[in-house]
Design a protein around this motif. Structure first.
Motif, PDB file in Angstrom:
ATOM      1  N   GLN A 262      14.678 -34.303 -47.943  1.00  0.00           N
ATOM      2  CA  GLN A 262      15.155 -35.203 -48.866  1.00  0.00           C
ATOM      3  C   GLN A 262      15.011 -34.624 -50.032  1.00  0.00           C
ATOM      4  O   GLN A 262      14.410 -33.611 -50.603  1.00  0.00           O
ATOM      5  N   VAL A 263      16.042 -35.148 -51.116  1.00  0.00           N
ATOM      6  CA  VAL A 263      16.029 -34.923 -52.513  1.00  0.00           C
ATOM      7  C   VAL A 263      14.798 -35.137 -53.063  1.00  0.00           C
ATOM      8  O   VAL A 263      14.104 -35.873 -52.755  1.00  0.00           O
ATOM      9  N   PRO A 264      14.287 -34.445 -53.977  1.00  0.00           N
ATOM     10  CA  PRO A 264      12.931 -34.392 -54.625  1.00  0.00           C
ATOM     11  C   PRO A 264      12.657 -35.218 -55.719  1.00  0.00           C
ATOM     12  O   PRO A 264      12.664 -34.990 -56.807  1.00  0.00           O
ATOM     13  N   PHE A 265      12.786 -36.668 -55.484  1.00  0.00           N
ATOM     14  CA  PHE A 265      12.288 -37.602 -56.125  1.00  0.00           C
ATOM     15  C   PHE A 265      11.153 -38.224 -56.089  1.00  0.00           C
ATOM     16  O   PHE A 265      10.394 -38.189 -55.186  1.00  0.00           O
ATOM     17  N   GLY A 332      14.770 -47.262 -54.621  1.00  0.00           N
ATOM     18  CA  GLY A 332      14.450 -46.509 -55.697  1.00  0.00           C
ATOM     19  C   GLY A 332      15.516 -45.278 -56.012  1.00  0.00           C
ATOM     20  O   GLY A 332      15.125 -44.634 -56.863  1.00  0.00           O
ATOM     21  N   ALA A 333      16.579 -45.326 -55.428  1.00  0.00           N
ATOM     22  CA  ALA A 333      17.522 -44.350 -55.632  1.00  0.00           C
ATOM     23  C   ALA A 333      19.065 -44.918 -55.359  1.00  0.00           C
ATOM     24  O   ALA A 333      19.046 -45.882 -54.617  1.00  0.00           O
ATOM     25  N   VAL A 334      19.979 -44.151 -55.479  1.00  0.00           N
ATOM     26  CA  VAL A 334      21.390 -44.465 -55.123  1.00  0.00           C
ATOM     27  C   VAL A 334      21.882 -42.993 -54.673  1.00  0.00           C
ATOM     28  O   VAL A 334      21.348 -41.929 -55.386  1.00  0.00           O
ATOM     29  N   VAL A 349      25.178 -36.365 -54.696  1.00  0.00           N
ATOM     30  CA  VAL A 349      24.489 -36.624 -55.982  1.00  0.00           C
ATOM     31  C   VAL A 349      23.764 -37.793 -56.036  1.00  0.00           C
ATOM     32  O   VAL A 349      23.933 -39.048 -55.626  1.00  0.00           O
ATOM     33  N   ALA A 350      22.583 -37.646 -56.011  1.00  0.00           N
ATOM     34  CA  ALA A 350      21.374 -38.915 -55.997  1.00  0.00           C
ATOM     35  C   ALA A 350      21.072 -39.055 -57.281  1.00  0.00           C
ATOM     36  O   ALA A 350      20.655 -38.172 -58.263  1.00  0.00           O
ATOM     37  N   VAL A 351      20.748 -40.326 -57.799  1.00  0.00           N
ATOM     38  CA  VAL A 351      20.216 -40.915 -59.071  1.00  0.00           C
ATOM     39  C   VAL A 351      19.048 -41.682 -58.738  1.00  0.00           C
ATOM     40  O   VAL A 351      19.026 -42.581 -57.859  1.00  0.00           O
ATOM     41  N   ALA A 352      18.057 -41.348 -59.460  1.00  0.00           N
ATOM     42  CA  ALA A 352      16.743 -42.300 -59.389  1.00  0.00           C
ATOM     43  C   ALA A 352      16.763 -43.667 -60.173  1.00  0.00           C
ATOM     44  O   ALA A 352      17.420 -43.730 -61.092  1.00  0.00           O
ATOM     45  N   THR A 353      16.361 -44.640 -59.457  1.00  0.00           N
ATOM     46  CA  THR A 353      16.342 -46.007 -60.036  1.00  0.00           C
ATOM     47  C   THR A 353      15.082 -46.839 -59.671  1.00  0.00           C
ATOM     48  O   THR A 353      14.995 -47.766 -59.111  1.00  0.00           O
ATOM     49  N   PRO A 354      14.038 -46.263 -60.109  1.00  0.00           N
ATOM     50  CA  PRO A 354      12.541 -46.641 -59.892  1.00  0.00           C
ATOM     51  C   PRO A 354      12.379 -47.987 -60.663  1.00  0.00           C
ATOM     52  O   PRO A 354      12.778 -48.236 -61.644  1.00  0.00           O
ATOM     53  N   ARG A 355      11.839 -48.929 -59.838  1.00  0.00           N
ATOM     54  CA  ARG A 355      11.520 -50.190 -60.495  1.00  0.00           C
ATOM     55  C   ARG A 355      10.429 -50.842 -60.184  1.00  0.00           C
ATOM     56  O   ARG A 355      10.130 -51.990 -60.723  1.00  0.00           O
ATOM     57  N   VAL A 368      19.095 -36.979 -62.318  1.00  0.00           N
ATOM     58  CA  VAL A 368      20.477 -36.864 -61.379  1.00  0.00           C
ATOM     59  C   VAL A 368      20.161 -35.559 -60.647  1.00  0.00           C
ATOM     60  O   VAL A 368      19.421 -34.674 -61.210  1.00  0.00           O
ATOM     61  N   ILE A 369      20.065 -35.554 -59.304  1.00  0.00           N
ATOM     62  CA  ILE A 369      19.728 -34.227 -58.281  1.00  0.00           C
ATOM     63  C   ILE A 369      21.134 -33.887 -57.575  1.00  0.00           C
ATOM     64  O   ILE A 369      21.763 -34.959 -56.893  1.00  0.00           O
TER      65      ILE A 369
END
Length: 553
Positions: A262-265, A332-334, A349-355, A368-369
């Motif tokens: 998994q991408v490292p968020f 928590g991501a897109v 391209v993954a973008v973090a969206t923690p809520r 951005v990863i």
């Protein structure tokens, strides 16, 4: 559609099960890798008494959870043996648990070690009969009565402070798995456990749907693997639907070329593979997901997942998966992905969206990863070091992420708002993540074949610092204001540029706590900054023209 010719089949699956079973059968000790803090310990098999002699406390954590990793090691060992038909060995080692004084965790309450033991006592009770089953039933009764129930009965007078604490994985995982054990035993406390577990399931579903509750893919996978245990004896359609939706989304944030990673968020280390077990469980009725599983190397799956896949219907995964080219949203991501396209190949391209304010998520909204050809080129530490010191600072401070630091202020809240999402673009409102802001703060990320455009609109900002981390095995160089990243085999490269400044080697450094990653710390002074990433499958040395920023704006 024809099955991927590189996908594994049933013969390879059986061979992997046999290989692991043979290795587990030869083992005389249980090696345990405490990978976060750098300790490697081992215990002789079988483990006839609860381990208690551990190293000195870790700085910052007086009671380190040593038993968690022992439990994970036992789970993997017993699953490998059981899958290969060595059930009698598993039953003997479970019977040896009679010598354990208690099944609580390092903080003397029901915890993750409780869940690991309960999980395999349940499996053992299903496999044993006669005196052997009676012996395991006695151990199981002790676990429920003496280790599980005191924690939750204490909560009657000392309840968790809020809903987020009620949903902590360390609280729910033993409840769900030991709950199934109580059901198998028809334990007298089952009604009490059922009430607690059903309340927890209902709360988890509600906060997932209403508030985007998540602890990241790694810990969500861990929790839902054990939630599946409870749902096996207490079905809940809404919870099953949530697990299904989560499992279907997780491949979207897997690294192209390394689908098991998994991408490292946040806290998502590759050692935490429980999410793959949940994917394997859901894939039994999702042909496309099963086909995706067949592209994951068998060595990457935990043995629990191998058991799930061995039980699939014969037709599972025989059709190739549909390419995921649309924007995929997780709590928590897109993820924005392209299909395998010519020389460039598949891009993520993954973008973090923690809520939600939970500790396994970081203050990294807008992070951005970039995943391409088996690695994350633009990356993140992907974990928090538990041991206090420079490495902990590196993994958690504002320099750990490429979210902008605005006029000296980094993010202090997990308040991302996904303003828009399409097949090629994500827009994230960052305003709720900072202590205060003079105007709208927004990051727009667009994926266009071989190019990624990142636009930061930071109204009122006068001084912005952005920290860009790459994978630790990449090589940096700077050419005509562009940064260039390349790999050892010199087969591909990534160009990285900025609209408002020329990138320079003088901004490249290594944090004292880094395990190898370098950080490019870029100062800018404009309210709008565009960053561009250009994939170069030929690994050339001619940088792109900065006019690319104008054409794609």
């Amino acid at each position: 559609m024809i099955m991927d010719p590189d996908a594994w089949g049933i013969d390879q699956l059986r061979a992997e099960i046999a290989r692991r079973g043979a290795a587990a059968g030869r083992a005389r000790e249980l090696p345990v890798d405490y990978y976060r803090i750098g300790y490697r310990l081992s215990w002789p098999l079988p483990i006839t008494a609860r381990p208690q002699d551990f190293p000195a406390p870790i700085p910052g954590i007086p009671t380190y959870p040593w038993l968690v990793w022992i439990g994970w090691g036992l789970e993997e060992r017993w699953a490998a043996l059981h899958n290969a038909g060595a059930t009698e060995t598993v039953l003997r080692e479970l019977a040896a648990l009679a010598g354990w004084s208690t099944f609580v965790d390092d903080s003397d309450q029901a915890g993750l070690i409780t869940a690991s033991i309960a999980l395999w006592l349940t499996r053992g009770l299903d496999a044993a009969d006669g005196p052997a089953r009676a012996e395991l039933a006695g151990i199981a009764d002790r676990l429920i009565t003496e280790s599980l129930l005191p924690r939750y009965r204490r909560e009657r007078t000392e309840p968790p402070a809020d809903d987020l604490r009620r949903l902590q994985n360390i609280r729910l995982i033993p409840l769900f798995t030991a709950g199934r054990l109580a059901a198998v035993l028809d334990h007298p406390a089952l009604p009490e456990v059922r009430e607690l577990a059903d309340q927890a399931v209902s709360l988890w579903v509600r906060l997932r749907r209403d508030a985007g509750y998540t602890e990241g893919v790694g810990y969500d996978g861990y929790l839902t693997e054990h939630l599946l245990e409870w749902l096996a004896v207490a079905p809940d359609q809404e919870a099953s639907d949530e697990i299904r939706q989560a499992a279907l989304s997780w491949p979207a944030t897997a690294v192209p070329g390394r689908p098991e990673v998994q991408v490292p968020f946040g806290d998502i280390e590759p050692e935490m593979t429980q999410w793959l077990t949940v994917v394997a469980a859901v894939a039994a009725t999702e042909p496309g997901l099963a086909a995706w599983c067949r592209t994951v190397p068998l060595r990457a799956f935990p043995s629990a997942a191998l058991a799930r896949m061995l039980a699939w219907p014969e037709t599972a995964g025989t059709a190739a998966p549909k390419p995921a080219i649309t924007g995929v949203r997780q709590p928590g991501a897109v993820a924005l992905r392209t299909v395998d396209q010519g020389l460039v190949g598949e891009v993520l391209v993954a973008v973090a969206t923690p809520r939600v304010e939970v500790g396994h998520l970081h203050h990294d909204a807008g992070q951005v990863i970039l995943g391409w050809r088996g690695r994350t080129w633009i990356s993140d530490p992907g974990y928090q070091q538990y041991r206090a010191g420079a490495e902990q600072d590196f993994t958690l401070d504002h320099g750990a992420h490429n979210a902008p630091v605005i006029d000296g202020a980094g993010q202090t809240r997990r308040g991302a708002v996904l303003a828009a999402l399409s097949a090629t673009e994500a827009v994230v409102d960052l305003g709720g993540c900072y202590p205060e802001s003079g105007g709208p703060l927004r990051r727009t990320v667009r994926l266009d074949e071989d190019t990624v455009l990142i636009r930061d609109d930071l109204a009122g900002a006068t001084e912005v610092i952005t920290h860009w981390l790459a994978a630790g095995d990449l090589h940096w160089q700077f050419v005509d204001g562009w940064a260039r990243l390349s790999v050892d085999d010199q087969e591909e490269a990534l160009w990285f540029g900025c609209s408002s400044t020329n990138l320079s080697a003088r901004w490249l450094g290594r944090h004292p706590g880094s395990r190898g990653q370098l950080t490019l710390t870029v100062p800018t002074t404009t309210e709008r900054t565009d960053w561009v990433l250009v994939l170069d499958p030929s690994a050339g040395w001619q940088p792109p023209s900065k006019s690319i920023l104008e054409k794609r704006s």
